[in-house]
Enzyme design. Structure first.
Site, PDB file in Angstrom:
ATOM      1  N   GLY A  86      -1.507   5.947 -17.390  1.00 21.45           N
ATOM      2  CA  GLY A  86      -1.150   4.848 -18.282  1.00 21.45           C
ATOM      3  C   GLY A  86      -1.932   4.961 -19.575  1.00 21.45           C
ATOM      4  O   GLY A  86      -2.322   3.953 -20.167  1.00 21.45           O
ATOM      5  N   SER A 144      -7.761  -5.786 -11.138  1.00 26.00           N
ATOM      6  CA  SER A 144      -7.415  -6.994 -11.898  1.00 26.00           C
ATOM      7  C   SER A 144      -8.114  -8.208 -11.312  1.00 26.00           C
ATOM      8  O   SER A 144      -8.375  -8.261 -10.103  1.00 26.00           O
ATOM      9  CB  SER A 144      -5.893  -7.214 -11.849  1.00 26.00           C
ATOM     10  OG  SER A 144      -5.548  -8.493 -12.349  1.00 26.00           O
ATOM     11  N   ASP A 163       5.106  10.662 -13.178  1.00 29.63           N
ATOM     12  CA  ASP A 163       5.392   9.490 -12.348  1.00 29.63           C
ATOM     13  C   ASP A 163       4.285   9.419 -11.301  1.00 29.63           C
ATOM     14  O   ASP A 163       4.284  10.192 -10.335  1.00 29.63           O
ATOM     15  CB  ASP A 163       6.761   9.629 -11.684  1.00 29.63           C
ATOM     16  CG  ASP A 163       7.086   8.461 -10.754  1.00 29.63           C
ATOM     17  OD1 ASP A 163       6.241   7.549 -10.607  1.00 29.63           O
ATOM     18  OD2 ASP A 163       8.179   8.484 -10.156  1.00 29.63           O
ATOM     19  N   VAL A 164       3.349   8.523 -11.492  1.00 29.52           N
ATOM     20  CA  VAL A 164       2.169   8.493 -10.617  1.00 29.52           C
ATOM     21  C   VAL A 164       2.470   7.923  -9.240  1.00 29.52           C
ATOM     22  O   VAL A 164       1.594   7.908  -8.368  1.00 29.52           O
ATOM     23  CB  VAL A 164       1.013   7.702 -11.266  1.00 29.52           C
ATOM     24  CG1 VAL A 164       0.494   8.424 -12.496  1.00 29.52           C
ATOM     25  CG2 VAL A 164       1.431   6.265 -11.602  1.00 29.52           C
ATOM     26  N   LYS A 211      -3.708  -5.001  -5.951  1.00 30.53           N
ATOM     27  CA  LYS A 211      -4.979  -4.812  -6.639  1.00 30.53           C
ATOM     28  C   LYS A 211      -6.164  -5.142  -5.721  1.00 30.53           C
ATOM     29  O   LYS A 211      -7.218  -4.499  -5.813  1.00 30.53           O
ATOM     30  CB  LYS A 211      -5.035  -5.668  -7.907  1.00 30.53           C
ATOM     31  CG  LYS A 211      -4.134  -5.178  -9.022  1.00 30.53           C
ATOM     32  CD  LYS A 211      -4.515  -3.783  -9.491  1.00 30.53           C
ATOM     33  CE  LYS A 211      -3.751  -3.370 -10.741  1.00 30.53           C
ATOM     34  NZ  LYS A 211      -4.142  -2.015 -11.213  1.00 30.53           N
ATOM     35  N   TYR A 256       1.479  -8.078  -6.812  1.00 25.62           N
ATOM     36  CA  TYR A 256       0.534  -7.442  -7.725  1.00 25.62           C
ATOM     37  C   TYR A 256      -0.897  -7.729  -7.303  1.00 25.62           C
ATOM     38  O   TYR A 256      -1.730  -6.821  -7.202  1.00 25.62           O
ATOM     39  CB  TYR A 256       0.781  -7.952  -9.149  1.00 25.62           C
ATOM     40  CG  TYR A 256      -0.224  -7.470 -10.171  1.00 25.62           C
ATOM     41  CD1 TYR A 256      -0.173  -6.161 -10.644  1.00 25.62           C
ATOM     42  CD2 TYR A 256      -1.198  -8.326 -10.670  1.00 25.62           C
ATOM     43  CE1 TYR A 256      -1.091  -5.713 -11.594  1.00 25.62           C
ATOM     44  CE2 TYR A 256      -2.115  -7.889 -11.612  1.00 25.62           C
ATOM     45  CZ  TYR A 256      -2.042  -6.577 -12.072  1.00 25.62           C
ATOM     46  OH  TYR A 256      -2.955  -6.143 -13.015  1.00 25.62           O
ATOM     47  N   ASN A 260      -5.492   3.959 -14.134  1.00 27.19           N
ATOM     48  CA  ASN A 260      -5.207   2.761 -14.919  1.00 27.19           C
ATOM     49  C   ASN A 260      -3.755   2.305 -14.804  1.00 27.19           C
ATOM     50  O   ASN A 260      -3.464   1.128 -15.010  1.00 27.19           O
ATOM     51  CB  ASN A 260      -5.547   3.027 -16.388  1.00 27.19           C
ATOM     52  CG  ASN A 260      -5.007   1.965 -17.313  1.00 27.19           C
ATOM     53  OD1 ASN A 260      -5.484   0.838 -17.325  1.00 27.19           O
ATOM     54  ND2 ASN A 260      -3.993   2.313 -18.094  1.00 27.19           N
TER      55      ASN A 260
END
Length: 256
Positions: free
Chosen positions: A16, A145, A66-67, A162, A158, A93
């Site tokens: 990223g 995050s 494409d991770v 994280k 999300y 990231n």
């Protein structure tokens, strides 16, 4: 002491890396002497950041990746070794998600979010660990995050992914620190990046208002998170591994 932050001769891979925190971290590491490989899905912002790094006198390489693909993560590491000769620092990231109520998430969206935020860390860290273990030294920095530490029903997949990154950080540190690889994470708060600004805009929320909820009274800047990445990537943090640092501007009136 300033020499402990010197990254001259080291090579960093940042996912990223074309925008936001990835770009900010890339510029900070390059200013400290690192050569940088930028990975991401969109080549245009990667190439733009490459030019900025080259203007600082450092080598830079854009590798569209494409991770969420284990094969492409392995190829990213292979390209780094072929083109720049080594791999010393990995910054995981890449990430992101939409915000919506729990009932509105589809199964496909759940898997997409988990693959992007957690799967990428798992795949790429294991791929990068090979050359790091061979040279007996390396640093992995996972960008987590503040959502991982809070209850956030509008961003449940999300936040959960994280939180798993925080846990995985500790597990990888326990496995690899004695072999020379330090693994740490940064849980970021509200930072001035397109992903946050665009998401808030969909709800008609002023980003500056969100920034005022922390003790600093403002949004963080990507380069400020980059300074945290520099600490974990450099020898300044030589006695630190398995930690998650919360960079969020300080506790606001609610103590968060």
């Amino acid at each position: 002491m300033s020499n402990r932050f010197d990254l001259t001769g080291r090579v960093a891979v940042i996912t990223g890396g074309g925008t936001g925190i990835g770009r900010g971290a890339a510029l900070v590491l390059a200013e400290s002497g690192a050569d940088v490989v930028l990975a991401g899905r969109r080549p245009e912002p990667l190439e733009s950041t490459v030019k900025e790094i080259q203007a600082l006198g450092r080598r830079a390489l854009a590798v569209p990746t494409d991770v969420t693909s284990p094969e492409q993560c392995q190829e990213l590491v292979g390209t780094t070794l072929r083109e720049l000769g080594r791999l010393d620092i990995l910054v995981n990231n890449a990430g992101g998600a939409e915000t919506k109520s729990i009932a509105k998430w589809t199964e496909e969206e759940w898997h997409q979010v988990v693959d992007l935020n957690l799967g990428s860390v798992w795949f790429l860290s294991r791929a990068a660990a090979g050359p790091m273990l061979a040279q007996g030294k390396g640093a992995i920095v996972n960008i987590s995050s503040g959502a991982s530490l809070l209850s956030m029903p509008q961003a449940a997949p999300y936040a959960a992914s994280k939180a798993a990154v925080n846990s995985l950080t500790g597990s990888m540190a326990a496995a690899w620190t004695a072999k020379g690889i330090r693994v740490n994470a940064i849980a970021v708060g509200a930072v001035r990046a397109a992903t946050l600004v665009d998401d808030l805009g969909r709800y008609g929320i002023d980003p500056e208002t969100v920034g005022k909820t922390n003790a600093s009274g403002r949004l963080g800047e990507p380069e400020e998170i980059g300074n945290g990445v520099l600490f974990f990537a450099s020898d300044a943090s030589s006695f630190c591994s398995g930690q998650t640092l919360y960079m969020h501007g300080g506790p606001g009136p609610a103590g968060i």
